[in-house]
Design a protein around this motif. Structure first.
Motif, PDB file in Angstrom:
ATOM      1  N   UNK A 112       0.852  -1.201   0.000  1.00 45.19           N
ATOM      2  CA  UNK A 112       0.000   0.000   0.000  1.00 45.19           C
ATOM      3  C   UNK A 112       0.882   1.242   0.000  1.00 45.19           C
ATOM      4  N   UNK A 113       0.607   2.189  -0.893  1.00 41.13           N
ATOM      5  CA  UNK A 113       1.432   3.398  -0.973  1.00 41.13           C
ATOM      6  C   UNK A 113       0.604   4.677  -0.971  1.00 41.13           C
ATOM      7  N   UNK A 114      -0.657   4.605  -0.524  1.00 42.38           N
ATOM      8  CA  UNK A 114      -1.481   5.803  -0.470  1.00 42.38           C
ATOM      9  C   UNK A 114      -1.287   6.495   0.884  1.00 42.38           C
ATOM     10  N   UNK A 115      -1.632   7.796   0.977  1.00 36.75           N
ATOM     11  CA  UNK A 115      -1.457   8.524   2.245  1.00 36.75           C
ATOM     12  C   UNK A 115      -2.229   7.862   3.384  1.00 36.75           C
ATOM     13  N   UNK A 116      -1.638   7.891   4.568  1.00 43.32           N
ATOM     14  CA  UNK A 116      -2.242   7.351   5.789  1.00 43.32           C
ATOM     15  C   UNK A 116      -2.440   5.841   5.732  1.00 43.32           C
ATOM     16  N   UNK A 117      -1.704   5.166   4.843  1.00 45.09           N
ATOM     17  CA  UNK A 117      -1.801   3.703   4.797  1.00 45.09           C
ATOM     18  C   UNK A 117      -1.279   3.120   6.107  1.00 45.09           C
ATOM     19  N   UNK A 118      -1.860   2.020   6.520  1.00 41.22           N
ATOM     20  CA  UNK A 118      -1.433   1.355   7.746  1.00 41.22           C
ATOM     21  C   UNK A 118      -0.698   0.068   7.399  1.00 41.22           C
ATOM     22  N   UNK A 119       0.133  -0.367   8.332  1.00 41.59           N
ATOM     23  CA  UNK A 119       0.885  -1.597   8.119  1.00 41.59           C
ATOM     24  C   UNK A 119       1.121  -2.309   9.433  1.00 41.59           C
TER      25      UNK A 119
END
Length: 272
Positions: A112-119
């Motif tokens: 995931x590379x969108x803003x505010x993505x979580x991991x």
């Protein structure tokens, strides 16, 4: 003067009166005193001091994802924790709060590379011992700096027995070497081979390289092994994905071909 006998004789009645006066009454007085003190204390608590303020119900999100509120006489926000001190592999990171993983972990966003993505926080691979990478199978070693790992991409089948190796500062590549090999960039990797299709000697290497590059070579010796320093410029008609320029050291030792990029020349490369 002697006292009358009735005043000095102990009787059951005198014992009872003494118990009431010297034991029971003090206990009753003590209990009433304690109750009265509690009543005074409750009244005092219910009366707020003149300086006390009622803080607004606000919350501040800290970098580690926790929240703090306002408190104290000045209604200031409670300080945020300085960092996450403990985390288990798989803990939350990223998101709108930008939660950071502690030292020794990295945030894996799962592509995931969108803003505010979580991991999730993943433990970094262990550093090689003594900051040195050693490959006993192909007989070589070189030094690493702190915070560097090695990606090893093998190619073993009926026609090939070789590996491509390169240095990364991204622990995700070192942890997930299979997917990292798919992002291999030509010109940055060390190539070693016992057997490769049409590439089994220094002469084979020069023949293959000259198809795409105008090359120059200089004979050198490294740790008693003779080889060549090779530089080349890509032919203008060749596809762009090939590096425009190359600078490699090439050796053939104990039946193994070594193509060492310039990025490893200062890494104390050694044959085992």
């Amino acid at each position: 003067m002697p006292l009358p006998k009735e005043l000095t004789t102990v009787t059951p009645l005198s014992k009872t009166l003494a118990s009431i006066v010297f034991v029971t009454l003090p206990i009753i007085a003590f209990l009433f005193g304690m109750r009265y003190q509690r009543m005074l204390g409750d009244d005092k608590v219910n009366i707020p001091p003149s300086w006390q303020k009622t803080c607004t119900l606000e919350a501040k999100i800290c970098p580690n994802g926790s929240t703090v509120g306002r408190s104290g006489p000045n209604c200031e926000f409670t300080p945020c924790p300085s960092k996450i001190t403990e985390v288990e592999e798989g803990g939350f990171c990223g998101g709108i709060a930008g939660v950071q993983c502690p030292n020794g972990y990295y945030c894996d966003y799962g592509g995931k590379n969108y803003p505010d993505a979580s991991g999730t926080c993943i433990k970094e691979p262990d550093q090689p011992k003594d900051n040195k990478y050693v490959n006993e199978n192909f007989g070589f070693s070189f030094n690493l700096n702190q915070g560097e790992w090695v990606v090893v991409c093998p190619n073993l089948n009926e026609f090939n027995d070789n590996i491509a190796v390169w240095i990364t500062t991204d622990p995700r590549e070192a942890k997930n070497q299979g997917s990292a090999c798919a992002r291999e960039e030509s010109g940055k990797e060390l190539f070693t081979s016992r057997k490769a299709n049409n590439l089994n000697s220094i002469e084979d290497y020069f023949t293959t390289l000259s198809r795409d590059y105008n090359i120059e070579k200089e004979e050198i010796t490294l740790l008693g092994v003779r080889g060549y320093k090779v530089t080349g410029t890509r032919n203008s008609s060749d596809p762009a994905p090939l590096p425009e320029k190359i600078k490699n050291l090439v050796f053939f030792n104990n039946g193994i071909l070594y193509v060492i990029p310039s990025t490893l020349w200062s890494r104390n490369f050694s044959f085992l």
